[in-house]
Design an enzyme around this catalytic site. Sequence first.
Site, mmCIF file in Angstrom:
data_model
loop_
_atom_site.group_PDB
_atom_site.id
_atom_site.type_symbol
_atom_site.label_atom_id
_atom_site.label_comp_id
_atom_site.label_asym_id
_atom_site.label_seq_id
_atom_site.Cartn_x
_atom_site.Cartn_y
_atom_site.Cartn_z
ATOM 1 N N THR A 32 34.859 -12.618 2.766
ATOM 2 C CA THR A 32 34.255 -13.789 2.125
ATOM 3 C C THR A 32 32.769 -13.565 1.858
ATOM 4 O OG1 THR A 32 33.683 -14.802 4.246
ATOM 5 C CG2 THR A 32 35.867 -15.298 3.349
ATOM 6 N N ASP A 33 32.192 -14.453 1.042
ATOM 7 C CA ASP A 33 30.748 -14.426 0.846
ATOM 8 C C ASP A 33 30.201 -15.832 1.039
ATOM 9 O OD1 ASP A 33 31.098 -15.900 -1.508
ATOM 10 O OD2 ASP A 33 30.998 -14.139 -2.785
ATOM 11 N N ARG A 34 28.910 -15.992 0.868
ATOM 12 C CA ARG A 34 28.278 -17.277 1.174
ATOM 13 C C ARG A 34 28.671 -18.373 0.193
ATOM 14 N NH1 ARG A 34 22.830 -18.167 -1.484
ATOM 15 N NH2 ARG A 34 22.227 -19.275 0.364
ATOM 16 N N MET A 35 29.393 -18.020 -0.883
ATOM 17 C CA MET A 35 29.900 -19.047 -1.781
ATOM 18 C C MET A 35 31.214 -19.612 -1.204
ATOM 19 S SD MET A 35 29.880 -18.666 -5.948
ATOM 20 C CE MET A 35 28.298 -17.830 -6.216
#
Lengths: 146, 146, 146, 146
Positions: B24-27
């Site tokens: 995952t990423d911070r979005m």
Amino acid sequence: MGTFREEGEHWWHVHDLRVRYADTDRMDMVYHGTYAAYLEAARVEMLRDAGWVYAEMESDGILLPVVQLNMTYKRPGRYDAVLEVWSHVTAPPTSKLSLVCEVRSQGGELLVRGEVTLVFVDRATGKPRRAPQGFTEALNLHHLIR
Amino acid sequence: MGTFREEGEHWWHVHDLRVRYADTDRMDMVYHGTYAAYLEAARVEMLRDAGWVYAEMESDGILLPVVQLNMTYKRPGRYDAVLEVWSHVTAPPTSKLSLVCEVRSQGGELLVRGEVTLVFVDRATGKPRRAPQGFTEALNLHHLIR
Amino acid sequence: MGTFREEGEHWWHVHDLRVRYADTDRMDMVYHGTYAAYLEAARVEMLRDAGWVYAEMESDGILLPVVQLNMTYKRPGRYDAVLEVWSHVTAPPTSKLSLVCEVRSQGGELLVRGEVTLVFVDRATGKPRRAPQGFTEALNLHHLIR
Amino acid sequence: MGTFREEGEHWWHVHDLRVRYADTDRMDMVYHGTYAAYLEAARVEMLRDAGWVYAEMESDGILLPVVQLNMTYKRPGRYDAVLEVWSHVTAPPTSKLSLVCEVRSQGGELLVRGEVTLVFVDRATGKPRRAPQGFTEALNLHHLIR
């Protein structure tokens, strides 16, 4: 690329890097596993700035895999921040190379402390071997061993 | 590992995978670059389930690097979701192998559509070569080419 | 950080980055999925050098997810190489932003060509929206749109 | 998903995963940093199989970031191998959760040993807090704490 900096009675190598989007996770911080790549990138630049190109050593048949990695996470690294990775070697290299690394914010806060041990391996035999000639001298020249 | 499924007049291979935190990423979604690894994992399982072990082909001196990857992102993939990667081959393999992949939610929503082209390469010469004997037959046996 | 360079009749932004060990795969080249992160890092630096900080735009509630990514792999990227990522925008931004990127060796060889389309999204509503005020002007000021 | 297995006088949770191409590096082994994601994936499955869904705990406002990760690398993990990640908890959870993990080959060889400490954090305040109600009971029910 980085700089050599004295702190207290000691010298560190300091490598700056920018946190990429790909490095973050949904907790809105640098994914904890990402720091392994950060420490490795900084370590390679430390050696390069000391006159030792890791990639050439591999071409010469000497590998340097990590055998121990300890990381303590103190504060989150944030997206787009420039982080400083401070590194030095903790003992004269034998067949092992041991480093301490500190990932710090540009404001000087400690984010992550890492201890890394690597071992010199002869690619042909797969066996451990001593640090190659000139390696320790290069590090000593820049006061990176203590 | 996966299953072969008929949809409309066609057959697909379907591989399930769980979205990891690291993906995952911070979005708060799967990082868009992560899907390259998802498509690759599904592709390797499609071949395995058709009787063809990619790792053994590499051991036999035939590599299969990606030369083209197109991905269209329709909906975000979410942490901890089980995603289905649907794959089939779009033309009889020559020196090239072309696939279409669809990453879907378990509810059947299309998240990402991918088109991948790979090329068979002889490791010794570095040159393209035809698909190895038996490769196309294995895919045909499972109706994966159209 | 990078530089603006004219080539032919056009301007590009050029961002240099070093291939890390973590970026490679067992084929002894940059893993093909890794380039998504390279293009993203270069894109963010292009915007920064044009006076536009992507992270601040996110703080202001505007996201810019990737909706299409096409990558063509021409030559392998190698460990420890410094790669140049050349980027420019291909049309005046609307709710979409489209770029072309070329990853080149320092010797000028084309390794990977990428086409990326992103969409401006209002975080509060989740809906597409126009490029924020000043965005297009910043790019135009550096002749990055064509 | 995984299984609970008794070994000696103790119980472990065992999660199997397949090494992807993306996980390897040019030394033709699993990149050492990749194991952080492996341990995390196994940990999440251990909790799920014990009846505790980590993603739901996050939705309920409780985060569980890693504060300490120690990994000792004994043997290389290889491409396409199915690895077993054996995990158990080493002490009754307080505000901290401590685990030991062993990554083993299917033949039973120890590849990597990991020690992980995480801390329960209240998302609203950012402060550490005790393990949520039912958490310890779920682990105890499966004899995973010792």
